[in-house]
Design an enzyme around this catalytic site. Structure first.
Site, PDB file in Angstrom:
ATOM      1  N   ASP A 138      53.433  16.315 -47.455  1.00 55.66           N
ATOM      2  CA  ASP A 138      52.348  17.269 -47.669  1.00 55.66           C
ATOM      3  C   ASP A 138      52.046  17.466 -49.146  1.00 55.66           C
ATOM      4  O   ASP A 138      51.202  18.273 -49.509  1.00 55.66           O
ATOM      5  CB  ASP A 138      52.616  18.604 -46.975  1.00 55.66           C
ATOM      6  CG  ASP A 138      53.754  19.403 -47.603  1.00 55.66           C
ATOM      7  OD1 ASP A 138      54.467  18.876 -48.480  1.00 55.66           O
ATOM      8  OD2 ASP A 138      53.939  20.564 -47.200  1.00 55.66           O
ATOM      9  N   ASP A 164      55.924  13.559 -51.053  1.00 50.93           N
ATOM     10  CA  ASP A 164      57.210  14.243 -50.956  1.00 50.93           C
ATOM     11  C   ASP A 164      57.759  13.986 -49.558  1.00 50.93           C
ATOM     12  O   ASP A 164      57.141  13.295 -48.751  1.00 50.93           O
ATOM     13  CB  ASP A 164      57.095  15.731 -51.289  1.00 50.93           C
ATOM     14  CG  ASP A 164      56.434  16.562 -50.207  1.00 50.93           C
ATOM     15  OD1 ASP A 164      55.654  16.004 -49.409  1.00 50.93           O
ATOM     16  OD2 ASP A 164      56.692  17.777 -50.156  1.00 50.93           O
ATOM     17  N   SER A 222      60.954  19.292 -46.959  1.00 47.70           N
ATOM     18  CA  SER A 222      59.746  19.325 -47.773  1.00 47.70           C
ATOM     19  C   SER A 222      59.972  18.494 -49.021  1.00 47.70           C
ATOM     20  O   SER A 222      60.197  17.296 -48.932  1.00 47.70           O
ATOM     21  CB  SER A 222      59.337  20.755 -48.085  1.00 47.70           C
ATOM     22  OG  SER A 222      58.115  20.767 -48.786  1.00 47.70           O
TER      23      SER A 222
END
Length: 173
Positions: free
Chosen positions: A164, A160, A22
């Site tokens: 997202d 990122d 992430s």
């Protein structure tokens, strides 16, 4: 084992999987599961998968499933993204600085922007397996802000690692 077989069945029926950190460093990589339509899984399915993951299994198995590589996923996703903008929309004449965070959007992002007519300059679009989010991307937008000012760009886009999150930078940086 029955638990693994059931998990594979649930995943095939309902989900896609991404290995991602992430917005974190690569050492925090994990498995991100999402619905087959690209949205969050229903809480009930998430709960079922979590229970299966944390269930007491009887050890390693030689039945771990298969991996399938999609050779056209990038092109299909780019086509999907471009279909989301109004017909005739153009970025012709727009200078864009694109920071891909050395992550999932490093290739499709610049491709789509370019296909829409933008002049794209990329930053951090060379993933090597351990440089995702490393002092770049949406959690470190200072590089894209500086590049926007240096290149006289109209906009900066920083994603990122799993694309997202998005930070936009205006022409003033």
């Amino acid at each position: 084992t029955p638990g693994i077989a059931h998990m594979v069945h649930v995943l095939k029926a309902n989900a896609g999987v991404v290995i991602s950190a992430s917005h974190n460093p690569y050492l925090d990589n994990g498995i991100k599961v999402f619905a087959s339509d690209g949205y969050k899984l229903a809480d009930s399915i998430e709960g079922e998968l979590e229970a299966l993951v944390f269930a007491d299994e009887s050890g390693p198995t030689d039945r771990v499933g298969t991996s399938v590589r999609s050779t056209d996923a990038q092109d299909r996703y780019a086509a999907f993204l471009k279909a989301q903008v109004p017909q005739g929309f153009s970025l012709q004449g727009i200078k864009v600085i694109f920071d891909g965070a050395n992550g999932a959007g490093y290739k499709v992002g610049p491709q789509v922007l370019s296909d829409l007519g933008a002049e794209v300059t990329t930053l951090f679009c060379e993933p090597n397996g351990s440089n995702i989010n490393a002092h770049c991307g949406a959690v470190h937008p200072e590089s894209v802000a500086l590049a926007v000012k240096s290149y006289g760009a109209d906009i900066g886009i920083a994603l990122d690692g799993d694309a997202d999150r998005l930070v936009l930078v205006d022409e003033t940086g």
